[in-house]
Scaffold this active site. Structure first.
Site, PDB file in Angstrom:
ATOM      1  N   ASN A  66     -10.220  -0.150   1.083  1.00  0.00           N
ATOM      2  CA  ASN A  66      -8.767  -0.036   0.967  1.00  0.00           C
ATOM      3  C   ASN A  66      -8.363  -0.420  -0.459  1.00  0.00           C
ATOM      4  O   ASN A  66      -8.456  -1.584  -0.825  1.00  0.00           O
ATOM      5  CB  ASN A  66      -8.126  -0.970   2.006  1.00  0.00           C
ATOM      6  CG  ASN A  66      -6.608  -0.954   1.948  1.00  0.00           C
ATOM      7  OD1 ASN A  66      -6.015  -0.404   1.026  1.00  0.00           O
ATOM      8  ND2 ASN A  66      -5.985  -1.583   2.932  1.00  0.00           N
TER       9      ASN A  66
ATOM     10  N   CYS B  75       0.822  -1.225   0.000  1.00  0.00           N
ATOM     11  CA  CYS B  75       0.000   0.000   0.000  1.00  0.00           C
ATOM     12  C   CYS B  75       0.850   1.268   0.000  1.00  0.00           C
ATOM     13  O   CYS B  75       0.336   2.358  -0.215  1.00  0.00           O
ATOM     14  CB  CYS B  75      -0.938   0.002   1.197  1.00  0.00           C
ATOM     15  SG  CYS B  75      -1.997  -1.449   1.235  1.00  0.00           S
TER      16      CYS B  75
ATOM     17  N   HIS C 258      -3.046   6.917   3.753  1.00  0.00           N
ATOM     18  CA  HIS C 258      -3.514   5.692   3.094  1.00  0.00           C
ATOM     19  C   HIS C 258      -4.811   5.265   3.770  1.00  0.00           C
ATOM     20  O   HIS C 258      -4.919   5.271   5.000  1.00  0.00           O
ATOM     21  CB  HIS C 258      -2.441   4.605   3.216  1.00  0.00           C
ATOM     22  CG  HIS C 258      -2.948   3.247   2.848  1.00  0.00           C
ATOM     23  ND1 HIS C 258      -3.667   3.023   1.697  1.00  0.00           N
ATOM     24  CD2 HIS C 258      -2.877   2.049   3.486  1.00  0.00           C
ATOM     25  CE1 HIS C 258      -4.002   1.747   1.636  1.00  0.00           C
ATOM     26  NE2 HIS C 258      -3.533   1.133   2.721  1.00  0.00           N
TER      27      HIS C 258
END
Ligand code: UT7
Length: 329
Positions: A286, A116, A256
């Site tokens: 996500n 990520c 994030h």
């Protein structure tokens, strides 16, 4: 004396597949509830790609929007960096596939795998080349189709992820604006907490690997959570230190989007009021390396842009990796 270049962000774009999967839809697939998902993660819905959509499809769509906004010709692009852990295929790189789809003439193309944190890593690579004068114009893309590696029978992970892509065109400028700095870090000792064990040289596709469900993402969520809060804090502090930006000068924190509780803990460490923290996890889930570039594009397009100066981007992810960047307009 040679010029000091900065990487100005002259165009951005994002793309998500049209199909939306809500928490109520998930209640029909696994033993979960809208209430559990919302209170533990902040997620309400996510976008899921159909079978004819690949990383290169969404990446190309986002890139086209960024190129249009930047108002450049594709032959001006010197470098394409794609951050992804869900490429079209192991090789050629998704960057090369996107290059072909965009009709970009011969140029440097590469994928970067940093979970990520991928977009921050990709940004730091592009920034480094631009800073030295090696390249003038870079296309940086974060794209993920995590739905392809999600185990839809595992309620602890399948409620978390979504598909999407975000892109930016960076261009060399001698003015101090654009990417003011980047910070990247990693610790492979934590790799087992978040991984996809199948499909590589260790566990290539076989009847056994499929029977053992090795081609799905595996995560120890609780442990990841604890490290994430610390890493997001550290990465935020480091970029402020590196760029000389004070906490109270932050225009917008763009974290994030993994879990709203991780985002809130990070904001608390920085003493930031809610209006200075960008959150869109409720709409996208996500999306891994796509989450930050999607958010940056939304901020640029929705009028919050002027007040979001400078933006602090901060992420953590598989590897483990973590990192941050400061961007000004
Ligand atoms: O981008 C980087 C990728 N990863 C992350 O950022 C994830 C970081 N971790 C997290 O966000 C959180 O750890 C999760 C959202 C994954 C889990 O939240 P948690 O508060 O850490 O829950 P938990 O794993 O400790 O589980 C608590 C309970 C368990 O039940 P028992 O053992 O207490 O009876 C789980 O079985 O919740 C249960 N549970 C669920 N219940 C309903 C786990 N998943 C679900 C679910 N629906 N989907």
């Amino acid at each position: 004396m040679s010029n000091q270049y900065y990487a100005e962000m002259i165009g951005t774009g994002h793309a998500v597949p049209p199909r939306i999967l809500t928490n109520q839809d998930l209640e029909k697939i696994v033993d979960t509830s809208d209430e559990w998902i919302v209170t533990r993660t902040g997620i309400r819905e996510r976008h899921i790609a159909d079978k004819n959509t690949f990383a290169s499809t969404l990446g190309t769509e986002a890139a086209k929007k960024a190129i249009e906004e930047a108002d450049i010709r594709v032959d001006e692009i010197d470098l394409i960096v794609v951050a992804t852990v869900t490429p079209d295929m192991p090789f050629p790189s998704t960057a090369a596939i996107i290059q072909k789809k965009l009709n970009v003439p011969k140029t440097a193309v590469m994928d970067i795998s940093a979970g990520c944190t991928g977009y921050i890593y990709a940004l730091s690579i592009a920034e480094s080349y631009i800073k030295t004068g090696a390249f003038k114009t870079a296309l940086v893309i974060g794209v993920e189709l995590l739905s392809r590696v999600t185990d839809w029978s595992d309620r602890s992970t399948c409620v978390l992820f979504g598909d999407g892509s975000g892109a930016a065109v960076l261009r060399a400028t001698t003015e101090r604006k654009g990417v003011l700095g980047t910070y990247i870090n990693g610790d492979g000792r934590l790799g087992d907490l978040l991984k996809m064990p199948g499909g590589g040289s260790m566990n290539p596709a076989s009847e056994e690997s499929i029977a053992n469900r090795l081609h799905y993402l595996k995560m120890s969520g609780n442990e990841v959570f604890k490290f994430a809060v610390n890493m997001m804090g550290e990465a935020s502090e480091k970029i402020l230190e590196k760029t000389g930006i004070r906490k109270e000068e932050i225009g917008m924190l763009v974290p994030h989007q993994a879990n709203v509780r991780i985002i809130n803990a990070t904001a608390k460490k920085l003493n930031l009021p809610p209006e200075k923290v960008y959150i869109n996890i409720h709409r996208f889930g996500n999306t891994s390396s796509a989450s930050i570039p999607i958010a940056v594009d939304e901020i640029r397009k929705n009028g919050k842009f002027e007040n979001a100066n400078p933006m602090i981007l901060v992420a953590f992810g598989a590897g483990f990796t973590w990192g941050s960047a400061a961007i000004s307009w």
